[in-house]
Scaffold this active site. Sequence first.
Site, PDB file in Angstrom:
ATOM      1  N   CYS A 216      -2.096  -2.780   7.953  1.00 27.80           N
ATOM      2  CA  CYS A 216      -1.782  -3.743   6.872  1.00 27.80           C
ATOM      3  C   CYS A 216      -0.585  -4.314   6.850  1.00 27.80           C
ATOM      4  O   CYS A 216      -0.534  -5.560   6.540  1.00 27.80           O
ATOM      5  CB  CYS A 216      -1.937  -2.951   5.392  1.00 27.80           C
ATOM      6  SG  CYS A 216      -3.626  -2.291   5.198  1.00 27.80           S
TER       7      CYS A 216
ATOM      8  N   LYS B 258      -6.066  -5.654  -3.052  1.00 27.43           N
ATOM      9  CA  LYS B 258      -6.498  -6.177  -1.960  1.00 27.43           C
ATOM     10  C   LYS B 258      -7.718  -5.195  -1.278  1.00 27.43           C
ATOM     11  O   LYS B 258      -7.626  -3.974  -1.876  1.00 27.43           O
ATOM     12  CB  LYS B 258      -5.865  -6.381  -0.739  1.00 27.43           C
ATOM     13  CG  LYS B 258      -4.963  -5.362  -0.095  1.00 27.43           C
ATOM     14  CD  LYS B 258      -4.152  -5.556   1.021  1.00 27.43           C
ATOM     15  CE  LYS B 258      -3.209  -4.503   1.615  1.00 27.43           C
ATOM     16  NZ  LYS B 258      -4.175  -3.740   2.297  1.00 27.43           N
TER      17      LYS B 258
ATOM     18  N   ASP C  93       0.830  -1.238  -0.099  1.00 26.76           N
ATOM     19  CA  ASP C  93       0.048  -0.117  -0.241  1.00 26.76           C
ATOM     20  C   ASP C  93       0.727   1.302   0.165  1.00 26.76           C
ATOM     21  O   ASP C  93       0.472   2.305   0.642  1.00 26.76           O
ATOM     22  CB  ASP C  93      -1.058   0.056   1.342  1.00 26.76           C
ATOM     23  CG  ASP C  93      -1.799  -1.094   1.332  1.00 26.76           C
ATOM     24  OD1 ASP C  93      -1.976  -1.754   0.111  1.00 26.76           O
ATOM     25  OD2 ASP C  93      -2.504  -1.479   2.066  1.00 26.76           O
TER      26      ASP C  93
END
Length: 183
Positions: free
Chosen positions: A118, A85, A9
């Site tokens: 995450c 995701k 990310d």
Amino acid sequence: MKTALILIDIQKDYFPGGRMELVGPLEASRNAGRLLAVFRAENLPIVHIRHLSVREGASFFLPNTDGIDFNENVKPQPDETVIEKHYPNSFRETGLAAFLEREGIDRVVVGGMMSHMCVDSTVRAAFDMGYKCLLAHDACATRDLNFDGVDVTAKKVHAAFMAALGSVCAQVASTEKIIDILK
């Protein structure tokens, strides 16, 4: 030991001007970029994880916005794997596990954002699945949090999560140290 890099990310919404600006994302992305350069030079497997928010009420990483684009320091090359995701855990309902298995991976190097969400979820899942994990603490970033009226600075959030992950799930080290380990 066959090793893959997982960058989680590192997307524009976490940078200045983004919808969920973190503390220190630029420095973290530069260190992630150093890891990426090593993996590219050695032709080792690389996975870029992109979060797309699809839950109702989401305020960042919204589909069809610039915020989902990768930061320039870690922009994937056309031949590199990008996995999308929708949950903090990069393994949940994605092809990450299948990719790592197909590549014969037994060790992962991880960097990304956010340390407390995450990155934490993915490293714990990787550990639970039997992967040896190396976590580049300076290639990760997070943000200030508040719990029950207590303000917690990003520096302390990050330190707490790195300490917790380092106690069991991963070898937590600097980018420089991880590059040395890979040599």
